[in-house]
Design a protein around this motif. Structure first.
Motif, PDB file in Angstrom:
ATOM      1  N   ALA A 123      -9.206  13.742  42.104  1.00  0.00           N
ATOM      2  CA  ALA A 123     -10.661  13.591  41.989  1.00  0.00           C
ATOM      3  C   ALA A 123     -11.264  12.862  43.193  1.00  0.00           C
ATOM      4  CB  ALA A 123     -11.026  12.882  40.693  1.00  0.00           C
ATOM      5  N   GLY A 124     -10.797  13.205  44.395  1.00  0.00           N
ATOM      6  CA  GLY A 124     -11.349  12.609  45.610  1.00  0.00           C
ATOM      7  C   GLY A 124     -10.815  11.240  45.966  1.00  0.00           C
ATOM      8  N   ARG A 125      -9.907  10.707  45.160  1.00  0.00           N
ATOM      9  CA  ARG A 125      -9.265   9.417  45.444  1.00  0.00           C
ATOM     10  C   ARG A 125      -7.890   9.709  46.033  1.00  0.00           C
ATOM     11  NH1 ARG A 125      -7.598   7.279  40.450  1.00  0.00           N
ATOM     12  NH2 ARG A 125      -5.558   8.011  41.027  1.00  0.00           N
ATOM     13  N   ILE A 126      -7.618   9.138  47.199  1.00  0.00           N
ATOM     14  CA  ILE A 126      -6.380   9.419  47.913  1.00  0.00           C
ATOM     15  C   ILE A 126      -5.527   8.163  47.987  1.00  0.00           C
ATOM     16  CG2 ILE A 126      -5.378  10.251  50.068  1.00  0.00           C
ATOM     17  CD1 ILE A 126      -8.171  11.505  50.640  1.00  0.00           C
ATOM     18  N   ASP A 127      -4.291   8.269  47.518  1.00  0.00           N
ATOM     19  CA  ASP A 127      -3.328   7.175  47.583  1.00  0.00           C
ATOM     20  C   ASP A 127      -2.298   7.508  48.658  1.00  0.00           C
ATOM     21  OD1 ASP A 127      -4.215   5.413  45.432  1.00  0.00           O
ATOM     22  OD2 ASP A 127      -3.691   7.084  44.108  1.00  0.00           O
ATOM     23  N   VAL A 128      -2.167   6.607  49.633  1.00  0.00           N
ATOM     24  CA  VAL A 128      -1.225   6.793  50.730  1.00  0.00           C
ATOM     25  C   VAL A 128      -0.242   5.636  50.722  1.00  0.00           C
ATOM     26  CG1 VAL A 128      -0.955   7.093  53.224  1.00  0.00           C
ATOM     27  CG2 VAL A 128      -3.054   7.861  52.107  1.00  0.00           C
ATOM     28  N   ARG A 129       1.040   5.958  50.818  1.00  0.00           N
ATOM     29  CA  ARG A 129       2.100   4.959  50.917  1.00  0.00           C
ATOM     30  C   ARG A 129       3.042   5.413  52.026  1.00  0.00           C
ATOM     31  NH1 ARG A 129       1.017   6.026  45.670  1.00  0.00           N
ATOM     32  NH2 ARG A 129       0.585   4.265  44.319  1.00  0.00           N
ATOM     33  N   PHE A 130       3.290   4.529  52.979  1.00  0.00           N
ATOM     34  CA  PHE A 130       4.225   4.896  54.041  1.00  0.00           C
ATOM     35  C   PHE A 130       4.896   3.663  54.614  1.00  0.00           C
ATOM     36  CE2 PHE A 130       0.205   4.227  56.142  1.00  0.00           C
ATOM     37  CZ  PHE A 130       0.516   3.620  57.340  1.00  0.00           C
ATOM     38  N   THR A 131       6.024   3.904  55.244  1.00  0.00           N
ATOM     39  CA  THR A 131       6.802   2.836  55.855  1.00  0.00           C
ATOM     40  C   THR A 131       6.988   3.149  57.327  1.00  0.00           C
ATOM     41  OG1 THR A 131       7.978   2.515  53.778  1.00  0.00           O
ATOM     42  CG2 THR A 131       8.967   1.544  55.744  1.00  0.00           C
ATOM     43  N   PRO A 132       6.603   2.221  58.200  1.00  0.00           N
ATOM     44  CA  PRO A 132       6.861   2.417  59.626  1.00  0.00           C
ATOM     45  C   PRO A 132       8.328   2.100  59.937  1.00  0.00           C
ATOM     46  CG  PRO A 132       5.691   0.353  59.271  1.00  0.00           C
ATOM     47  CD  PRO A 132       5.836   0.999  57.931  1.00  0.00           C
ATOM     48  N   ARG A 133       8.855   2.746  60.946  1.00  0.00           N
ATOM     49  CA  ARG A 133      10.225   2.500  61.393  1.00  0.00           C
ATOM     50  C   ARG A 133      10.251   2.499  62.914  1.00  0.00           C
ATOM     51  NH1 ARG A 133      15.570   3.024  59.363  1.00  0.00           N
ATOM     52  NH2 ARG A 133      16.996   3.151  61.110  1.00  0.00           N
ATOM     53  N   ASN A 134      11.034   1.601  63.471  1.00  0.00           N
ATOM     54  CA  ASN A 134      11.256   1.545  64.912  1.00  0.00           C
ATOM     55  C   ASN A 134      12.711   1.914  65.158  1.00  0.00           C
ATOM     56  OD1 ASN A 134      11.505   1.006  67.607  1.00  0.00           O
ATOM     57  ND2 ASN A 134      11.199  -1.188  67.427  1.00  0.00           N
TER      58      ASN A 134
END
Length: 159
Positions: free
Chosen positions: A47-58
């Protein structure tokens, strides 16, 4: 007071990213440390709500004192957003987030945010990329650039 702190936070995140970009308009500095940043996670829209989950890596070989990742949507975001600390709006469709320090060959802290689109949409394209790599040169830009088509189904899409 809260608005002043938010404006200062936005200025710090965006200013650091653009100051470094503006300072090095030509070829990368060959004496700069080398690092290889990447981002992996998931995104879902309901319904137009966006959930983003991410992990950066080096992936290394050098540590990165801090980096800035840009999240850009194909549709405008709602004017009012509640973003986590370290993240700030930098445009109608853009949010930038600090990754924090990233040791060589290590994963960073997970970044989670929720944004709302201005208008309902059945789909949106999310693009992630590194805006600033803490002064390090990233010779493999392919793995720090992600494009994900997200349908308004509530399903998670992984990148």
């Amino acid at each position: 007071m809260r608005e002043v702190v938010r404006v200062l936070r936005v200025g710090a995140v965006v200013g650091a990213a653009f100051a470094v970009m503006g300072a090095a308009p030509g070829l990368p500095d060959s004496s700069a440390p080398e690092a290889d940043l990447s981002y992996h996670g998931s995104v879902a829209m309901t319904a137009g709500r966006i959930d983003v989950r991410f992990t950066p890596r080096n992936h290394g070989p050098s540590a990165v004192p801090d980096a800035t990742v840009r999240l850009r949507w194909s549709k405008p975001l709602a004017d009012r957003q509640t973003l986590p600390e370290g993240c700030a709006r930098s445009g109608e469709r853009v949010v930038v987030c600090r990754t924090g320090a990233l040791a060589a060959d290590e994963v960073g802290e997970r970044i989670e945010l929720r944004v709302r689109l201005r208008d309902a949409s059945s789909e949106v394209l999310l693009e992630l990329d590194t805006v600033w790599g803490g002064g390090a040169v990233d010779g493999n830009r392919a793995n720090d650039q992600q494009r994900v088509l997200v349908l308004d189904t509530g399903d998670s899409y992984y990148f």
